[in-house]
Design a protein around this motif. Structure first.
Motif, mmCIF file in Angstrom:
data_model
loop_
_atom_site.group_PDB
_atom_site.id
_atom_site.type_symbol
_atom_site.label_atom_id
_atom_site.label_comp_id
_atom_site.label_asym_id
_atom_site.label_seq_id
_atom_site.Cartn_x
_atom_site.Cartn_y
_atom_site.Cartn_z
ATOM 1 N N ARG A 121 -15.336 -27.455 2.855
ATOM 2 C CA ARG A 121 -14.584 -28.066 2.078
ATOM 3 C C ARG A 121 -14.879 -28.051 0.450
ATOM 4 N NH1 ARG A 121 -12.698 -33.314 5.575
ATOM 5 N NH2 ARG A 121 -12.291 -32.123 7.339
ATOM 6 N N GLN A 122 -16.261 -27.669 0.412
ATOM 7 C CA GLN A 122 -17.014 -27.724 -1.004
ATOM 8 C C GLN A 122 -16.037 -26.916 -2.109
ATOM 9 O OE1 GLN A 122 -19.386 -29.580 -1.841
ATOM 10 N NE2 GLN A 122 -19.711 -30.299 0.550
ATOM 11 N N THR A 123 -15.629 -25.707 -1.405
ATOM 12 C CA THR A 123 -15.350 -24.833 -2.350
ATOM 13 C C THR A 123 -13.531 -24.938 -2.549
ATOM 14 O OG1 THR A 123 -15.020 -23.142 -0.624
ATOM 15 C CG2 THR A 123 -17.083 -23.148 -2.173
ATOM 16 N N LEU A 124 -12.895 -25.835 -2.069
ATOM 17 C CA LEU A 124 -11.592 -26.174 -2.014
ATOM 18 C C LEU A 124 -11.438 -26.938 -3.141
ATOM 19 C CD1 LEU A 124 -10.621 -26.563 1.503
ATOM 20 C CD2 LEU A 124 -10.314 -24.478 0.474
ATOM 21 N N PRO A 125 -9.937 -26.783 -3.747
ATOM 22 C CA PRO A 125 -9.494 -27.746 -4.787
ATOM 23 C C PRO A 125 -9.615 -29.243 -4.525
ATOM 24 C CG PRO A 125 -7.978 -25.817 -4.373
ATOM 25 C CD PRO A 125 -9.014 -25.716 -3.377
ATOM 26 N N ARG A 126 -10.217 -29.956 -5.281
ATOM 27 C CA ARG A 126 -10.261 -31.500 -4.997
ATOM 28 C C ARG A 126 -9.028 -32.005 -4.444
ATOM 29 N NH1 ARG A 126 -14.278 -34.661 -6.014
ATOM 30 N NH2 ARG A 126 -16.073 -33.851 -6.680
ATOM 31 N N ASP A 127 -7.843 -31.734 -5.213
ATOM 32 C CA ASP A 127 -6.717 -32.638 -4.641
ATOM 33 C C ASP A 127 -6.264 -32.096 -3.343
ATOM 34 O OD1 ASP A 127 -6.099 -30.061 -5.731
ATOM 35 O OD2 ASP A 127 -4.170 -30.628 -5.778
ATOM 36 N N LEU A 128 -6.585 -31.044 -2.877
ATOM 37 C CA LEU A 128 -6.280 -30.416 -1.376
ATOM 38 C C LEU A 128 -7.178 -31.119 -0.440
ATOM 39 C CD1 LEU A 128 -4.207 -28.534 -0.193
ATOM 40 C CD2 LEU A 128 -5.803 -26.627 -0.573
ATOM 41 N N VAL A 129 -8.267 -31.355 -0.675
ATOM 42 C CA VAL A 129 -9.176 -31.814 0.240
ATOM 43 C C VAL A 129 -8.969 -33.466 0.185
ATOM 44 C CG1 VAL A 129 -11.769 -32.792 0.431
ATOM 45 C CG2 VAL A 129 -11.264 -30.403 -0.534
ATOM 46 N N ALA A 130 -8.477 -34.142 -0.819
ATOM 47 C CA ALA A 130 -8.130 -35.480 -0.873
ATOM 48 C C ALA A 130 -6.864 -35.534 -0.151
ATOM 49 C CB ALA A 130 -7.812 -36.069 -2.242
ATOM 50 N N LEU A 131 -6.081 -34.732 0.043
ATOM 51 C CA LEU A 131 -4.815 -34.864 0.868
ATOM 52 C C LEU A 131 -5.170 -34.591 2.316
ATOM 53 C CD1 LEU A 131 -1.759 -34.412 0.003
ATOM 54 C CD2 LEU A 131 -1.798 -32.084 0.382
ATOM 55 N N VAL A 132 -6.080 -33.813 2.800
ATOM 56 C CA VAL A 132 -6.375 -33.515 4.181
ATOM 57 C C VAL A 132 -7.317 -34.857 4.518
ATOM 58 C CG1 VAL A 132 -6.264 -31.113 4.062
ATOM 59 C CG2 VAL A 132 -8.451 -32.156 3.993
ATOM 60 N N GLU A 133 -8.033 -35.334 3.697
ATOM 61 C CA GLU A 133 -8.915 -36.459 4.266
ATOM 62 C C GLU A 133 -7.997 -37.748 4.301
ATOM 63 O OE1 GLU A 133 -12.446 -36.359 1.617
ATOM 64 O OE2 GLU A 133 -13.441 -34.611 2.698
ATOM 65 N N ASP A 134 -7.212 -37.806 3.479
ATOM 66 C CA ASP A 134 -6.338 -38.756 3.723
ATOM 67 C C ASP A 134 -5.591 -39.015 5.097
ATOM 68 O OD1 ASP A 134 -4.677 -41.200 2.793
ATOM 69 O OD2 ASP A 134 -2.975 -39.750 2.649
ATOM 70 N N ALA A 135 -5.000 -37.518 5.438
ATOM 71 C CA ALA A 135 -4.510 -37.397 6.903
ATOM 72 C C ALA A 135 -5.447 -37.827 7.816
ATOM 73 C CB ALA A 135 -3.887 -35.998 6.949
ATOM 74 N N GLU A 136 -6.690 -37.352 7.736
ATOM 75 C CA GLU A 136 -7.675 -37.270 8.736
ATOM 76 C C GLU A 136 -7.838 -38.944 8.875
ATOM 77 O OE1 GLU A 136 -10.297 -33.424 8.896
ATOM 78 O OE2 GLU A 136 -10.718 -34.996 7.331
ATOM 79 N N ARG A 137 -8.040 -39.393 7.735
ATOM 80 C CA ARG A 137 -8.427 -40.906 7.907
ATOM 81 C C ARG A 137 -7.232 -41.838 8.492
ATOM 82 N NH1 ARG A 137 -10.852 -40.927 2.861
ATOM 83 N NH2 ARG A 137 -8.823 -41.159 1.990
ATOM 84 N N ARG A 138 -5.909 -41.469 8.266
ATOM 85 C CA ARG A 138 -5.008 -42.046 8.702
ATOM 86 C C ARG A 138 -4.729 -41.864 10.296
ATOM 87 N NH1 ARG A 138 0.117 -41.030 6.543
ATOM 88 N NH2 ARG A 138 -0.817 -39.304 5.397
ATOM 89 N N THR A 139 -5.196 -40.884 10.752
ATOM 90 C CA THR A 139 -4.851 -40.593 11.990
ATOM 91 C C THR A 139 -6.037 -40.446 12.964
ATOM 92 O OG1 THR A 139 -5.528 -38.284 11.978
ATOM 93 C CG2 THR A 139 -3.046 -38.830 11.216
ATOM 94 N N ALA A 140 -7.230 -41.116 12.453
ATOM 95 C CA ALA A 140 -8.559 -41.255 12.982
ATOM 96 C C ALA A 140 -8.518 -41.683 14.569
ATOM 97 C CB ALA A 140 -9.680 -41.938 12.311
ATOM 98 N N ASP A 141 -7.696 -42.871 14.495
ATOM 99 C CA ASP A 141 -7.560 -43.716 15.569
ATOM 100 C C ASP A 141 -6.603 -43.245 16.767
ATOM 101 O OD1 ASP A 141 -9.649 -45.257 14.741
ATOM 102 O OD2 ASP A 141 -8.187 -46.578 13.941
ATOM 103 N N ASN A 142 -5.668 -42.220 16.287
ATOM 104 C CA ASN A 142 -4.647 -41.569 17.366
ATOM 105 C C ASN A 142 -5.444 -40.807 18.341
ATOM 106 O OD1 ASN A 142 -2.755 -42.549 15.761
ATOM 107 N ND2 ASN A 142 -2.203 -40.550 14.766
ATOM 108 N N THR A 143 -5.038 -41.159 19.508
ATOM 109 C CA THR A 143 -5.855 -40.497 20.840
ATOM 110 C C THR A 143 -5.052 -39.540 21.692
ATOM 111 O OG1 THR A 143 -5.222 -42.330 22.028
ATOM 112 C CG2 THR A 143 -7.448 -42.303 20.841
ATOM 113 N N GLY A 144 -3.787 -39.259 21.484
ATOM 114 C CA GLY A 144 -3.005 -38.713 22.315
ATOM 115 C C GLY A 144 -3.157 -37.003 22.206
ATOM 116 N N HIS A 145 -3.191 -36.818 21.119
ATOM 117 C CA HIS A 145 -3.404 -35.361 20.877
ATOM 118 C C HIS A 145 -3.887 -34.974 19.589
ATOM 119 C CE1 HIS A 145 -1.994 -30.766 21.158
ATOM 120 N NE2 HIS A 145 -1.601 -31.045 19.876
ATOM 121 N N THR A 146 -4.991 -34.002 19.526
ATOM 122 C CA THR A 146 -5.613 -33.547 18.360
ATOM 123 C C THR A 146 -5.053 -32.175 17.786
ATOM 124 O OG1 THR A 146 -7.579 -35.022 18.736
ATOM 125 C CG2 THR A 146 -7.834 -33.417 17.130
ATOM 126 N N LEU A 147 -4.792 -32.335 16.566
ATOM 127 C CA LEU A 147 -4.440 -30.849 15.977
ATOM 128 C C LEU A 147 -5.644 -30.668 14.913
ATOM 129 C CD1 LEU A 147 -2.683 -28.462 14.977
ATOM 130 C CD2 LEU A 147 -1.555 -30.183 13.165
#
Ligand code: IPE
Ligand code: IPE
Ligand code: MG
Length: 259
Positions: A121-147
């Motif tokens: 993630r170090q070399t990626l644009p910050r806003d893009l990293v923020a986008l994916v980290e937001d999705a990771e945070r929001r889905t961290a407790d989902n257990t059925g299927h991991t993409l």
């Protein structure tokens, strides 16, 4: 889907405890989505159109993975070596991935899918990293299927980052260097907590790993398909899984009946 396959998939999802001896547990499928450019060339359209159709194929693959009851699916979307492509193509791929993260991840999150990005993630644009980290945070407790989406991902790069993380922990006294074992290295990788891929599918006829999941693929089964990625649909996915079901996995041991 054949009744047998569905039955196997259901049993596998249950953890394999009641699976018949012949069933090959299938939890995690990882896919090298290759051949967008050749698909486009064969049709006389631009590579960009090929990548666009590739995103549609990725959406179908996620749907089929869930239908099959897999616990994990990993898609190789952009490698650490793909930066070597012409600027216009890299820009286009980044744009498509950004749109996928914006449009699809939120929807998948609502559907109970856990989303995780693997790669540097170090070399990626910050806003893009923020986008994916937001999705990771929001889905961290989902257990059925991991993409898992491998994005700016290279197997060697991941191993180097893991080694340097462990070295730093050893230098600070947090861990004992003598205690570094396979489990410790596994846990220092981006894929921490995910089972190793049982099956790796690569489309486009190439038969190579291209720096994908080098450590995790130690005992994966490989299925190479001739179709280009944009032509990969539910039928192709199921055909690959059926090939996998006919494989004999030994992990270096041998079957009882050979005794
Ligand atoms: C896969 O298709 C997409 C990425 C690697 C990002 P390619 O763009 O590699 O297509 P081919 O292999 O040139 O046909
Ligand atoms: C592998 O495909 C990377 C992705 C699918 C993202 P490439 O097209 O980059 O691999 P090579 O260059 O044929 O090995
Ligand atoms: Mg390619």
């Amino acid at each position: 889907m054949s009744a047998t396959l569905r039955k196997h998939a259901g049993r596998m999802f249950a953890g394999g405890t009641e699976a018949p001896e012949t069933a090959r547990p299938l939890r995690h499928v990882a896919i090298i989505m290759d051949g967008n450019g050749r698909w486009a060339k064969a049709r006389g359209v631009s590579r960009l159109e090929g990548h666009q159709q590739g995103v549609e194929a990725a959406r179908r693959a996620v749907e089929t993975a869930r239908e099959l009851g897999l616990t994990h699916v990993t898609l190789y979307s952009f490698s650490t070596e793909n930066w070597n492509r012409p600027d216009w193509e890299v820009r286009h791929l980044m744009g498509l991935l950004r749109r996928f993260f914006e449009d699809d991840l939120a929807k998948l999150a609502d559907e109970g899918v856990r989303v995780r990005i693997i790669g540097d993630r170090q070399t990626l644009p910050r806003d893009l990293v923020a986008l994916v980290e937001d999705a990771e945070r929001r889905t961290a407790d989902n257990t059925g299927h991991t993409l898992q989406i491998a994005f700016n991902y290279g197997g060697r790069d991941e191993l180097v980052r893991a080694a340097s993380k462990l070295a730093a922990q050893a230098a600070s006294g947090e861990i004992d260097p003598a205690a570094i074992d396979e489990a410790a290295l596994t846990d220092a990788l981006d894929t921490k907590g995910a089972p190793d891929p049982d099956l790796i599918i690569r489309t486009s006829g190439e038969q190579r790993i291209s720096n994908f999941l080098l450590w995790q693929a130690a005992y994966a089964e490989f299925v190479f398909l001739d179709c280009f990625w944009p032509d990969f649909g539910r039928d192709e996915f199921i055909a690959a899984v059926e090939q996998y079901q006919r494989r004999e996995r030994r992990y270096g041991g041998r079957l009882e009946e050979d005794a």
